[in-house]
Design a protein around this motif. Structure first.
Motif, PDB file in Angstrom:
ATOM      1  N   ASP A  77       7.779  -5.004   6.746  1.00  0.00           N
ATOM      2  CA  ASP A  77       7.909  -3.462   6.327  1.00  0.00           C
ATOM      3  C   ASP A  77       6.826  -3.345   5.255  1.00  0.00           C
ATOM      4  OD1 ASP A  77      10.115  -2.896   7.934  1.00  0.00           O
ATOM      5  OD2 ASP A  77      11.357  -3.993   6.382  1.00  0.00           O
ATOM      6  N   PHE A  78       6.648  -1.860   5.236  1.00  0.00           N
ATOM      7  CA  PHE A  78       5.490  -1.514   4.112  1.00  0.00           C
ATOM      8  C   PHE A  78       5.802  -0.280   3.228  1.00  0.00           C
ATOM      9  CE2 PHE A  78       3.800   0.669   7.658  1.00  0.00           C
ATOM     10  CZ  PHE A  78       3.253   1.921   7.120  1.00  0.00           C
ATOM     11  N   ALA A  79       5.083   0.145   2.357  1.00  0.00           N
ATOM     12  CA  ALA A  79       5.158   1.199   1.712  1.00  0.00           C
ATOM     13  C   ALA A  79       3.878   1.475   0.960  1.00  0.00           C
ATOM     14  CB  ALA A  79       6.383   1.231   0.611  1.00  0.00           C
ATOM     15  N   MET A  80       3.317   2.650   1.206  1.00  0.00           N
ATOM     16  CA  MET A  80       2.120   3.304   0.892  1.00  0.00           C
ATOM     17  C   MET A  80       2.426   4.121  -0.406  1.00  0.00           C
ATOM     18  SD  MET A  80      -1.172   2.606   1.143  1.00  0.00           S
ATOM     19  CE  MET A  80      -1.586   2.091   2.628  1.00  0.00           C
ATOM     20  N   LEU A  81       1.769   3.389  -1.742  1.00  0.00           N
ATOM     21  CA  LEU A  81       2.199   4.121  -3.091  1.00  0.00           C
ATOM     22  C   LEU A  81       0.646   4.974  -3.427  1.00  0.00           C
ATOM     23  CD1 LEU A  81       4.269   1.436  -4.857  1.00  0.00           C
ATOM     24  CD2 LEU A  81       5.047   3.506  -3.056  1.00  0.00           C
ATOM     25  N   THR A  82       0.872   5.993  -3.739  1.00  0.00           N
ATOM     26  CA  THR A  82      -0.457   6.804  -4.330  1.00  0.00           C
ATOM     27  C   THR A  82      -0.159   7.316  -5.746  1.00  0.00           C
ATOM     28  OG1 THR A  82       0.128   8.969  -3.419  1.00  0.00           O
ATOM     29  CG2 THR A  82      -1.249   7.430  -1.993  1.00  0.00           C
ATOM     30  N   GLY A  83      -1.356   7.476  -6.468  1.00  0.00           N
ATOM     31  CA  GLY A  83      -1.099   8.033  -7.743  1.00  0.00           C
ATOM     32  C   GLY A  83      -2.511   7.938  -8.414  1.00  0.00           C
ATOM     33  N   ALA A 106     -21.057   3.016   4.938  1.00  0.00           N
ATOM     34  CA  ALA A 106     -19.929   3.437   5.763  1.00  0.00           C
ATOM     35  C   ALA A 106     -18.643   3.385   5.389  1.00  0.00           C
ATOM     36  CB  ALA A 106     -19.963   3.403   7.282  1.00  0.00           C
ATOM     37  N   LEU A 107     -18.381   2.354   4.636  1.00  0.00           N
ATOM     38  CA  LEU A 107     -17.100   1.693   4.194  1.00  0.00           C
ATOM     39  C   LEU A 107     -16.676   2.345   2.704  1.00  0.00           C
ATOM     40  CD1 LEU A 107     -17.590  -2.106   4.813  1.00  0.00           C
ATOM     41  CD2 LEU A 107     -16.570  -0.322   6.447  1.00  0.00           C
ATOM     42  N   ARG A 108     -15.504   2.498   2.598  1.00  0.00           N
ATOM     43  CA  ARG A 108     -14.803   2.792   1.240  1.00  0.00           C
ATOM     44  C   ARG A 108     -13.498   2.140   1.081  1.00  0.00           C
ATOM     45  NH1 ARG A 108     -14.399   6.939   4.953  1.00  0.00           N
ATOM     46  NH2 ARG A 108     -12.529   7.851   5.567  1.00  0.00           N
ATOM     47  N   LEU A 109     -13.077   1.953  -0.026  1.00  0.00           N
ATOM     48  CA  LEU A 109     -11.914   1.486  -0.355  1.00  0.00           C
ATOM     49  C   LEU A 109     -10.672   2.239   0.158  1.00  0.00           C
ATOM     50  CD1 LEU A 109     -10.376  -0.898  -1.571  1.00  0.00           C
ATOM     51  CD2 LEU A 109     -10.249   0.297  -3.839  1.00  0.00           C
ATOM     52  N   ASN A 110      -9.708   1.804   0.944  1.00  0.00           N
ATOM     53  CA  ASN A 110      -8.676   2.587   1.458  1.00  0.00           C
ATOM     54  C   ASN A 110      -7.518   2.288   0.425  1.00  0.00           C
ATOM     55  OD1 ASN A 110      -5.849   2.467   3.013  1.00  0.00           O
ATOM     56  ND2 ASN A 110      -7.285   3.959   4.276  1.00  0.00           N
ATOM     57  N   ASN A 111      -7.250   1.056   0.047  1.00  0.00           N
ATOM     58  CA  ASN A 111      -5.979   0.604  -0.637  1.00  0.00           C
ATOM     59  C   ASN A 111      -6.147  -0.908  -0.999  1.00  0.00           C
ATOM     60  OD1 ASN A 111      -4.700   0.612   2.366  1.00  0.00           O
ATOM     61  ND2 ASN A 111      -3.696  -1.037   1.078  1.00  0.00           N
ATOM     62  N   VAL A 112      -5.230  -1.344  -1.859  1.00  0.00           N
ATOM     63  CA  VAL A 112      -5.201  -2.835  -2.367  1.00  0.00           C
ATOM     64  C   VAL A 112      -3.601  -2.984  -1.776  1.00  0.00           C
ATOM     65  CG1 VAL A 112      -4.875  -4.250  -4.101  1.00  0.00           C
ATOM     66  CG2 VAL A 112      -6.541  -2.447  -4.178  1.00  0.00           C
ATOM     67  N   ALA A 113      -3.409  -4.122  -1.054  1.00  0.00           N
ATOM     68  CA  ALA A 113      -2.351  -4.599  -0.333  1.00  0.00           C
ATOM     69  C   ALA A 113      -1.626  -5.684  -1.273  1.00  0.00           C
ATOM     70  CB  ALA A 113      -2.371  -4.910   0.969  1.00  0.00           C
ATOM     71  N   LEU A 114      -0.529  -5.554  -1.661  1.00  0.00           N
ATOM     72  CA  LEU A 114       0.240  -6.543  -2.494  1.00  0.00           C
ATOM     73  C   LEU A 114       1.442  -7.164  -1.551  1.00  0.00           C
ATOM     74  CD1 LEU A 114       0.543  -8.264  -4.751  1.00  0.00           C
ATOM     75  CD2 LEU A 114       1.760  -6.147  -5.786  1.00  0.00           C
ATOM     76  N   ALA A 115       1.538  -8.321  -1.249  1.00  0.00           N
ATOM     77  CA  ALA A 115       2.708  -8.762  -0.479  1.00  0.00           C
ATOM     78  C   ALA A 115       3.806  -9.062  -1.724  1.00  0.00           C
ATOM     79  CB  ALA A 115       2.425  -9.971   0.105  1.00  0.00           C
ATOM     80  N   VAL A 116       5.130  -8.540  -1.295  1.00  0.00           N
ATOM     81  CA  VAL A 116       6.222  -8.646  -2.135  1.00  0.00           C
ATOM     82  C   VAL A 116       7.456  -9.065  -1.463  1.00  0.00           C
ATOM     83  CG1 VAL A 116       5.248  -6.825  -3.615  1.00  0.00           C
ATOM     84  CG2 VAL A 116       6.909  -6.086  -1.769  1.00  0.00           C
ATOM     85  N   ALA A 117       8.273  -9.789  -2.339  1.00  0.00           N
ATOM     86  CA  ALA A 117       9.704 -10.107  -1.553  1.00  0.00           C
ATOM     87  C   ALA A 117      10.598  -8.940  -1.492  1.00  0.00           C
ATOM     88  CB  ALA A 117      10.022 -11.364  -2.362  1.00  0.00           C
ATOM     89  N   ASP A 118      10.668  -8.078  -2.476  1.00  0.00           N
ATOM     90  CA  ASP A 118      11.707  -7.241  -2.388  1.00  0.00           C
ATOM     91  C   ASP A 118      10.829  -5.938  -2.540  1.00  0.00           C
ATOM     92  OD1 ASP A 118      13.877  -5.384  -3.140  1.00  0.00           O
ATOM     93  OD2 ASP A 118      15.150  -6.547  -4.160  1.00  0.00           O
ATOM     94  N   GLY A 144      -5.462   8.317  -8.421  1.00  0.00           N
ATOM     95  CA  GLY A 144      -6.762   8.044  -7.824  1.00  0.00           C
ATOM     96  C   GLY A 144      -6.914   6.738  -7.142  1.00  0.00           C
ATOM     97  N   PHE A 145      -5.680   6.105  -6.863  1.00  0.00           N
ATOM     98  CA  PHE A 145      -5.563   4.854  -5.906  1.00  0.00           C
ATOM     99  C   PHE A 145      -4.474   4.715  -5.186  1.00  0.00           C
ATOM    100  CE2 PHE A 145      -3.179   3.335  -9.665  1.00  0.00           C
ATOM    101  CZ  PHE A 145      -2.329   2.309  -9.241  1.00  0.00           C
ATOM    102  N   ARG A 146      -4.495   3.947  -4.306  1.00  0.00           N
ATOM    103  CA  ARG A 146      -3.466   3.554  -3.369  1.00  0.00           C
ATOM    104  C   ARG A 146      -3.123   1.997  -3.276  1.00  0.00           C
ATOM    105  NH1 ARG A 146      -5.172   5.357   2.525  1.00  0.00           N
ATOM    106  NH2 ARG A 146      -2.850   5.638   2.755  1.00  0.00           N
ATOM    107  N   LEU A 147      -1.912   1.661  -3.201  1.00  0.00           N
ATOM    108  CA  LEU A 147      -1.150   0.561  -3.718  1.00  0.00           C
ATOM    109  C   LEU A 147      -0.179   0.382  -2.276  1.00  0.00           C
ATOM    110  CD1 LEU A 147      -1.011  -2.259  -4.862  1.00  0.00           C
ATOM    111  CD2 LEU A 147       0.803  -1.453  -6.110  1.00  0.00           C
ATOM    112  N   GLU A 148      -0.696  -0.753  -1.409  1.00  0.00           N
ATOM    113  CA  GLU A 148       0.205  -0.881  -0.201  1.00  0.00           C
ATOM    114  C   GLU A 148       0.972  -2.106  -0.561  1.00  0.00           C
ATOM    115  OE1 GLU A 148      -0.515  -3.036   4.161  1.00  0.00           O
ATOM    116  OE2 GLU A 148      -1.951  -1.657   3.386  1.00  0.00           O
ATOM    117  N   LEU A 149       2.576  -1.951  -0.453  1.00  0.00           N
ATOM    118  CA  LEU A 149       3.423  -3.086  -0.771  1.00  0.00           C
ATOM    119  C   LEU A 149       3.779  -3.453   0.544  1.00  0.00           C
ATOM    120  CD1 LEU A 149       5.438  -1.675  -3.926  1.00  0.00           C
ATOM    121  CD2 LEU A 149       3.532  -3.156  -3.947  1.00  0.00           C
TER     122      LEU A 149
END
Length: 149
Positions: free
Chosen positions: A51-57, A11-23, A59-64
């Motif tokens: 604060d966060f930004a969800m980036l897509t493109g 029932a699970l699927r990958l939603n995104n990969v999260a990356l902690a960033v300074a700027d 076929g994948f999603r990257l959460e900063l």
């Protein structure tokens, strides 16, 4: 210990990969300019005051995610293979249909190259780069075939 009869994994699927960033803003720009990712949404996570930004493109999603205040600990910058001594997630791993062209584009953009078109197996190669905050991005592709006469 009880035996699990069925797994929740189907029932699970990958939603995104999260990356902690300074700027956050500069990292959004870098991932947009280098990999063509687009901002899907921006916001704020109240429970962690970040604060966060969800980036897509492609076929994948990257959460900063960026949390102001406190001391940011930099990414481990150990060169391969020593980077495997620090436990935890190692890299965002992407795939290219034309690794040589991708590597040439990254070089032209001035991206920090850790290694270029490194043979990993008889058929697989990778170009590994670092983003401006030191996080690894590894790009796999087919090993260029050389033909001899």
């Amino acid at each position: 210990m009880a035996t699990i009869q069925s797994s929740p994994a189907p029932a699970l699927r990958l939603n995104n990969v999260a990356l902690a960033v300074a700027d956050l803003d500069s990292m959004i720009d870098w991932y947009r300019n280098v990999f063509g990712l687009q901002v899907e949404t921006r916001g704020h996570f109240n429970p962690v005051n970040a604060d966060f930004a969800m980036l897509t493109g492609n076929g994948f999603r990257l959460e900063l995610v960026s949390r102001q205040g406190g001391e940011h600990r930099p990414a481990d910058r150990s060169a391969p293979p020593l980077h495997l001594h620090a436990l935890g997630w190692k890299a965002i791993v992407l795939e290219s249909d034309d690794l040589a062209a991708t590597t040439a584009t990254l070089t032209a953009l001035g991206v920090e190259i850790v290694w270029a078109e490194q043979a990993l197996t008889p058929t697989l190669a990778s170009t590994m780069v670092r983003d401006p905050e030191g996080n690894l991005v590894n790009i796999f592709g087919e090993l260029a075939q050389t033909c001899c006469s």
